[in-house]
Scaffold this motif. Structure first.
Motif, PDB file in Angstrom:
ATOM      1  N   THR A   1       0.577  -1.135  -0.192  1.00  0.00           N
ATOM      2  CA  THR A   1       0.315  -0.117  -0.254  1.00  0.00           C
ATOM      3  C   THR A   1       0.610   1.165   0.353  1.00  0.00           C
TER       4      THR A   1
ATOM      5  N   CYS B   1      -0.825  -1.439  -4.383  1.00  0.00           N
ATOM      6  CA  CYS B   1      -2.122  -2.231  -3.637  1.00  0.00           C
ATOM      7  C   CYS B   1      -2.426  -0.674  -2.635  1.00  0.00           C
ATOM      8  N   SER B   2      -4.484  -0.912  -3.526  1.00  0.00           N
ATOM      9  CA  SER B   2      -4.964   0.641  -2.816  1.00  0.00           C
ATOM     10  C   SER B   2      -5.257  -0.313  -0.895  1.00  0.00           C
ATOM     11  N   ILE B   3      -5.316   0.937  -0.007  1.00  0.00           N
ATOM     12  CA  ILE B   3      -6.039   0.098   1.285  1.00  0.00           C
ATOM     13  C   ILE B   3      -7.219  -0.350   1.310  1.00  0.00           C
ATOM     14  N   ASP B   4      -7.733  -0.579   0.345  1.00  0.00           N
ATOM     15  CA  ASP B   4      -8.852  -0.693   0.096  1.00  0.00           C
ATOM     16  C   ASP B   4      -9.324  -2.586   0.347  1.00  0.00           C
ATOM     17  N   ARG B   5      -8.209  -2.474  -0.974  1.00  0.00           N
ATOM     18  CA  ARG B   5      -8.501  -3.574  -1.406  1.00  0.00           C
ATOM     19  C   ARG B   5      -6.769  -4.654  -0.184  1.00  0.00           C
TER      20      ARG B   5
ATOM     21  N   LEU C   1      -7.672  -3.863   2.913  1.00  0.00           N
ATOM     22  CA  LEU C   1      -8.474  -4.840   4.481  1.00  0.00           C
ATOM     23  C   LEU C   1      -9.192  -5.804   4.117  1.00  0.00           C
ATOM     24  N   GLU C   2      -9.371  -6.001   2.610  1.00  0.00           N
ATOM     25  CA  GLU C   2     -10.235  -7.470   2.611  1.00  0.00           C
ATOM     26  C   GLU C   2      -9.400  -7.924   2.268  1.00  0.00           C
TER      27      GLU C   2
ATOM     28  N   GLU D   1     -10.063  -4.184  10.210  1.00  0.00           N
ATOM     29  CA  GLU D   1     -10.969  -3.054  10.569  1.00  0.00           C
ATOM     30  C   GLU D   1      -9.578  -1.963  10.120  1.00  0.00           C
ATOM     31  N   LYS D   2      -9.929  -0.747  10.129  1.00  0.00           N
ATOM     32  CA  LYS D   2      -9.485   0.136   9.370  1.00  0.00           C
ATOM     33  C   LYS D   2      -8.184   0.839   9.889  1.00  0.00           C
TER      34      LYS D   2
END
Length: 141
Positions: A93, A98-102, A104-105, A110-111
Motif C-alpha cells: 500500500t 495495492c490500495s488500502i481498501d484492497r 483491508l479485504e 478494520e481500518k
C-alpha cells in the motif's frame, strides 16, 4: 549509557520517514537503475586537442550512482524477501501495488487495526533495511 541501553526511535516519525523514502528515494533509485546501462558507459577519450570539458568524469559519476541504486534496490528486495504475506500486503500500500481498501479485504481487518499494523511493518522495515550492506538508517530519534 551502558552497552545494554538502546536508544529508542520515534515509531510514528520513523514510519512516516519510511513512507517518504518509498515515495522519493526509492523511486529515484528505480529510475537510475532502469535508465543507466553500464555497458554503454565509456572512458573519456584522451587527445592532445584541447576540449571544453569540465571537471570530473561524468561516466564515473553515472556508474557510481548506478551501483548505489542497484545496491539499495537489492537491500529493499532482501528485506522484503523475509517478510510474511501480511506484511508484504501492508508494504504494497505504501509502494503502490495495492490500495488500502484492497488490503483491508485481503487481510480481513478494520481500518484502525490496519494503521497500527502499517506502523509496525514500516518500523520493522526500517530496522531491517539499515542492517543491509547498502541500507540506510531510516529511523528517526
Amino acid at each position: 549509557m551502558t552497552t545494554l541501553d538502546i536508544e529508542m526511535y520515534n515509531v510514528k516519525k520513523t514510519a512516516d520517514n519510511v513512507v517518504d523514502f518509498f515515495k522519493t528515494k526509492y523511486r529515484q533509485y528505480e529510475m537510475i537503475f532502469q535508465t543507466t546501462d553500464p555497458k554503454y558507459l565509456k572512458s573519456p577519450v584522451i587527445s592532445d586537442i584541447p576540449g571544453g570539458g569540465g571537471y570530473g568524469n561524468g561516466n564515473e559519476k553515472k556508474i557510481h550512482n548506478y551501483l548505489i541504486a542497484k545496491g539499495r534496490l537489492n537491500a529493499v528486495a532482501k528485506v522484503m524477501s523475509f517478510m510474511n504475506p501480511q506484511e508484504l500486503t501492508v508494504l504494497s500500500t505504501v509502494i503502490g501495488g495495492c490500495s488500502i481498501d484492497r488490503a483491508l479485504e485481503k487481510l480481513f481487518i478494520e481500518k484502525s487495526k490496519f494503521y497500527e499494523l502499517r506502523t509496525s511493518v514500516l518500523c520493522k522495515f526500517a530496522v531491517a533495511y539499515m542492517q543491509q550492506e547498502y541500507g540506510e538508517d531510516l529511523r528517526v530519534f
